[in-house]
Design a protein around this motif. Structure first.
Motif, PDB file in Angstrom:
ATOM      1  N   ALA A 145       0.839  -1.206   0.000  1.00 48.42           N
ATOM      2  CA  ALA A 145       0.000   0.000   0.000  1.00 48.42           C
ATOM      3  C   ALA A 145       0.870   1.251   0.000  1.00 48.42           C
ATOM      4  O   ALA A 145       0.588   2.221  -0.716  1.00 48.42           O
ATOM      5  CB  ALA A 145      -0.934  -0.006   1.211  1.00 48.42           C
ATOM      6  N   ALA A 146       1.948   1.255   0.801  1.00 46.98           N
ATOM      7  CA  ALA A 146       2.851   2.409   0.843  1.00 46.98           C
ATOM      8  C   ALA A 146       3.607   2.565  -0.468  1.00 46.98           C
ATOM      9  O   ALA A 146       3.800   3.683  -0.969  1.00 46.98           O
ATOM     10  CB  ALA A 146       3.827   2.262   2.009  1.00 46.98           C
ATOM     11  N   ILE A 147       4.023   1.443  -1.043  1.00 50.53           N
ATOM     12  CA  ILE A 147       4.712   1.493  -2.337  1.00 50.53           C
ATOM     13  C   ILE A 147       3.799   2.103  -3.386  1.00 50.53           C
ATOM     14  O   ILE A 147       4.232   2.919  -4.215  1.00 50.53           O
ATOM     15  CB  ILE A 147       5.168   0.078  -2.756  1.00 50.53           C
ATOM     16  CG1 ILE A 147       6.322  -0.382  -1.863  1.00 50.53           C
ATOM     17  CG2 ILE A 147       5.588   0.057  -4.227  1.00 50.53           C
ATOM     18  CD1 ILE A 147       6.706  -1.836  -2.060  1.00 50.53           C
ATOM     19  N   GLN A 148       2.525   1.740  -3.359  1.00 53.93           N
ATOM     20  CA  GLN A 148       1.585   2.271  -4.339  1.00 53.93           C
ATOM     21  C   GLN A 148       1.412   3.771  -4.179  1.00 53.93           C
ATOM     22  O   GLN A 148       1.243   4.494  -5.173  1.00 53.93           O
ATOM     23  CB  GLN A 148       0.232   1.573  -4.233  1.00 53.93           C
ATOM     24  CG  GLN A 148      -0.702   1.895  -5.389  1.00 53.93           C
ATOM     25  CD  GLN A 148      -0.126   1.485  -6.733  1.00 53.93           C
ATOM     26  OE1 GLN A 148       0.304   0.329  -6.899  1.00 53.93           O
ATOM     27  NE2 GLN A 148      -0.087   2.408  -7.687  1.00 53.93           N
ATOM     28  N   VAL A 149       1.434   4.274  -2.936  1.00 58.47           N
ATOM     29  CA  VAL A 149       1.351   5.720  -2.717  1.00 58.47           C
ATOM     30  C   VAL A 149       2.503   6.422  -3.434  1.00 58.47           C
ATOM     31  O   VAL A 149       2.303   7.432  -4.124  1.00 58.47           O
ATOM     32  CB  VAL A 149       1.375   6.053  -1.212  1.00 58.47           C
ATOM     33  CG1 VAL A 149       1.541   7.560  -0.999  1.00 58.47           C
ATOM     34  CG2 VAL A 149       0.090   5.577  -0.536  1.00 58.47           C
ATOM     35  N   TYR A 150       3.712   5.869  -3.322  1.00 58.68           N
ATOM     36  CA  TYR A 150       4.876   6.493  -3.967  1.00 58.68           C
ATOM     37  C   TYR A 150       4.813   6.355  -5.485  1.00 58.68           C
ATOM     38  O   TYR A 150       5.223   7.272  -6.212  1.00 58.68           O
ATOM     39  CB  TYR A 150       6.172   5.894  -3.410  1.00 58.68           C
ATOM     40  CG  TYR A 150       6.605   6.600  -2.146  1.00 58.68           C
ATOM     41  CD1 TYR A 150       7.336   7.782  -2.194  1.00 58.68           C
ATOM     42  CD2 TYR A 150       6.245   6.113  -0.901  1.00 58.68           C
ATOM     43  CE1 TYR A 150       7.708   8.447  -1.056  1.00 58.68           C
ATOM     44  CE2 TYR A 150       6.615   6.767   0.261  1.00 58.68           C
ATOM     45  CZ  TYR A 150       7.346   7.943   0.169  1.00 58.68           C
ATOM     46  OH  TYR A 150       7.694   8.608   1.306  1.00 58.68           O
ATOM     47  N   LYS A 151       4.297   5.238  -5.969  1.00 58.25           N
ATOM     48  CA  LYS A 151       4.144   5.096  -7.420  1.00 58.25           C
ATOM     49  C   LYS A 151       3.109   6.091  -7.954  1.00 58.25           C
ATOM     50  O   LYS A 151       3.295   6.687  -9.026  1.00 58.25           O
ATOM     51  CB  LYS A 151       3.729   3.661  -7.768  1.00 58.25           C
ATOM     52  CG  LYS A 151       4.858   2.652  -7.678  1.00 58.25           C
ATOM     53  CD  LYS A 151       4.399   1.294  -8.182  1.00 58.25           C
ATOM     54  CE  LYS A 151       5.553   0.313  -8.240  1.00 58.25           C
ATOM     55  NZ  LYS A 151       5.131  -1.015  -8.761  1.00 58.25           N
ATOM     56  N   ASP A 152       2.037   6.279  -7.206  1.00 58.22           N
ATOM     57  CA  ASP A 152       1.014   7.246  -7.624  1.00 58.22           C
ATOM     58  C   ASP A 152       1.579   8.668  -7.618  1.00 58.22           C
ATOM     59  O   ASP A 152       1.272   9.475  -8.510  1.00 58.22           O
ATOM     60  CB  ASP A 152      -0.201   7.164  -6.701  1.00 58.22           C
ATOM     61  CG  ASP A 152      -0.986   5.879  -6.868  1.00 58.22           C
ATOM     62  OD1 ASP A 152      -0.783   5.185  -7.888  1.00 58.22           O
ATOM     63  OD2 ASP A 152      -1.791   5.556  -5.979  1.00 58.22           O
ATOM     64  N   ALA A 153       2.414   8.982  -6.607  1.00 52.78           N
ATOM     65  CA  ALA A 153       3.055  10.297  -6.567  1.00 52.78           C
ATOM     66  C   ALA A 153       3.954  10.493  -7.779  1.00 52.78           C
ATOM     67  O   ALA A 153       3.947  11.539  -8.434  1.00 52.78           O
ATOM     68  CB  ALA A 153       3.861  10.448  -5.274  1.00 52.78           C
TER      69      ALA A 153
END
Length: 323
Positions: free
Chosen positions: A218-226
Motif C-alpha cells: 500500500a505504501a509502495i503504491q502511494v509512492y508510485k502514484d506520486a
C-alpha cells in the motif's frame, strides 16, 4: 572582497550560508520553517531572525553585498531582518525561485526542468532568466505528489485497509505508534484539530517512506502514484513549452528521499515517452543555488574542475538521496 548570503527555506527548516566572491564558505545558520501556511508570521520572523543572525555570527561579518533568497516565505521580512543585522548593499537583494535553485544546485547548469516534491510540489522549466511553472497550487487543491500529499494518501491507505476495502497494510500500526494513538480513529482529531492539516499530514510522509522501504504494498503504491502524477506534470511541461527532450530533468525536495521506488518509477514513466531525456538526482541541496549562480558567471554549464572544487568546499551540502 564582497560577501554573499543565500537563504533557502520551506515548511520545516530554513538554512542560510554566507560565502565570498571566491566561493569560500564563511558561515551558516539554521532554524525552523519560513512558510506562513504552516506557521504564524511572528514565528516565521523568529525563525528568519535566528537563521540570519546565526549565519552572520558564524561568519563574523557585518556587511552583505548580495542576498539570494528562495522558498515559500515572506521575502520582504527576510530582507528587513538582514538590513537590521548587517549592512546590505542597496541593490543586493535577489529573489531566486525554487525552480532556479533546483536547476542550479541540482545540475550545476542554467537550463533544466526541476521536479520539486517537498512539503509542496511543482515543476519548473528554467532557461537562463526564463522560468515556467506547472503545479504548485498549494495543499488540498494542488501540490500533487508532495510530502503532504504522500502523508494524506498514506492515512487514506491505512483507513482503507482498516475498513477492509483496501489491501492490508502496516501503515495503520505505524501511524498509531507514531502518533501515540489508542486506535486509528485518533487520526481524526489529530488531523482536524492539530497544528494544521498540512503540518500533521506532511509529518507522516517519512513514515510512509519507511513502510515502502519495508515492502508494504500500500505504501509502495502511494509512492508510485506520486511519481505518476509528477511525471505527467513534467511531460506536460515539455509538451506545452516545446522543450528539447535532451534537456535534463532534475528531482528536488525531501519527499523524493522517502523511498527509492518513487524515483525509479518516475524515471521509467519519463523514459517511456522521452527515452532521450536524462533524469537525474541532484548534485547539491537547493541552498547551493546561489553559490552555483555566482560560479557560473553567465555560462550554461559549470566545468568539471570547477564543479569538483565546489564539491570539496561544500561537501556538507552534497545531495544524498540514498537511492
Amino acid at each position: 572582497m564582497s560577501t554573499i548570503m543565500a537563504l533557502d527555506g520551506g515548511g520545516t527548516k530554513t538554512l542560510a550560508i554566507l560565502f565570498d566572491e571566491d566561493l569560500n564558505l564563511l558561515g551558516m545558520g539554521r532554524s525552523g520553517g519560513m512558510n506562513t501556511n504552516f506557521e504564524s508570521m511572528d514565528v516565521v520572523k523568529e525563525h528568519l531572525s535566528a537563521c540570519i543572525h546565526g549565519c552572520l555570527a558564524a561568519a563574523g561579518v557585518s556587511q552583505v553585498d548580495r542576498f539570494f533568497i528562495a522558498g515559500p516565505g515572506p521575502y520582504p521580512e527576510a530582507e528587513k531582518i538582514l538590513r537590521e543585522k548587517a549592512t546590505l548593499h542597496s541593490s543586493g537583494f535577489e529573489a531566486l525561485s525554487e525552480g532556479f535553485n533546483g536547476v542550479y544546485a541540482g545540475l550545476a547548469a542554467s537550463r533544466g526542468v526541476s521536479v520539486l516534491s517537498g512539503t509542496g510540489s511543482r515543476v519548473d522549466y528554467v532557461d537562463g532568466e526564463a522560468k515556467y511553472v506547472t503545479g504548485g497550487w498549494g495543499g488540498f487543491i494542488g501540490d500533487e505528489g508532495s510530502g503532504c500529499w504522500i502523508g494524506q494518501h498514506g492515512v487514506s491507505a491505512a483507513i482503507a485497509g482498516h475498513d477492509g476495502w483496501g489491501p492490508a497494510t502496516i501503515l495503520e500500526e505505524m501511524i498509531i505508534k507514531e502518533w501515540n494513538l489508542d486506535a486509528l480513529w485518533g487520526v481524526v482529531p489529530r488531523v482536524f484539530h492539530g497544528r494544521s492539516m498540512r503540518v500533521e499530514l506532511s509529518s507522516l510522509s517519512p513514515l510512509v517512506g519507511r513502510a515502502a522501504r519495508m515492502g508494504d504494498e500500500a505504501a509502495i503504491q502511494v509512492y508510485k502514484d506520486a511519481a505518476d502524477i509528477l511525471a505527467r506534470q513534467c511531460l506536460a511541461m515539455y509538451r506545452n513549452k516545446k522543450i528539447d527532450p535532451a534537456v535534463p530533468v532534475i528531482i528536488a525536495g525531501s519527499a523524493w528521499k522517502g523511498a527509492p521506488v518513487m524515483f525509479d518509477h518516475f524515471a521509467d514513466l519519463i523514459h517511456a515517452v522521452q527515452p532521450q531525456t536524462p533524469v537525474r538526482r541532484p548534485i547539491f541541496e537547493p541552498i547551493m543555488g546561489g553559490v552555483v549562480e555566482v560560479a557560473l558567471k553567465g555560462r550554461g554549464q559549470l566545468p568539471e574542475d570547477e564543479l569538483n572544487l565546489l564539491k570539496t568546499r561544500y561537501a556538507q551540502f552534497l545531495c544524498n538521496y540514498d537511492v
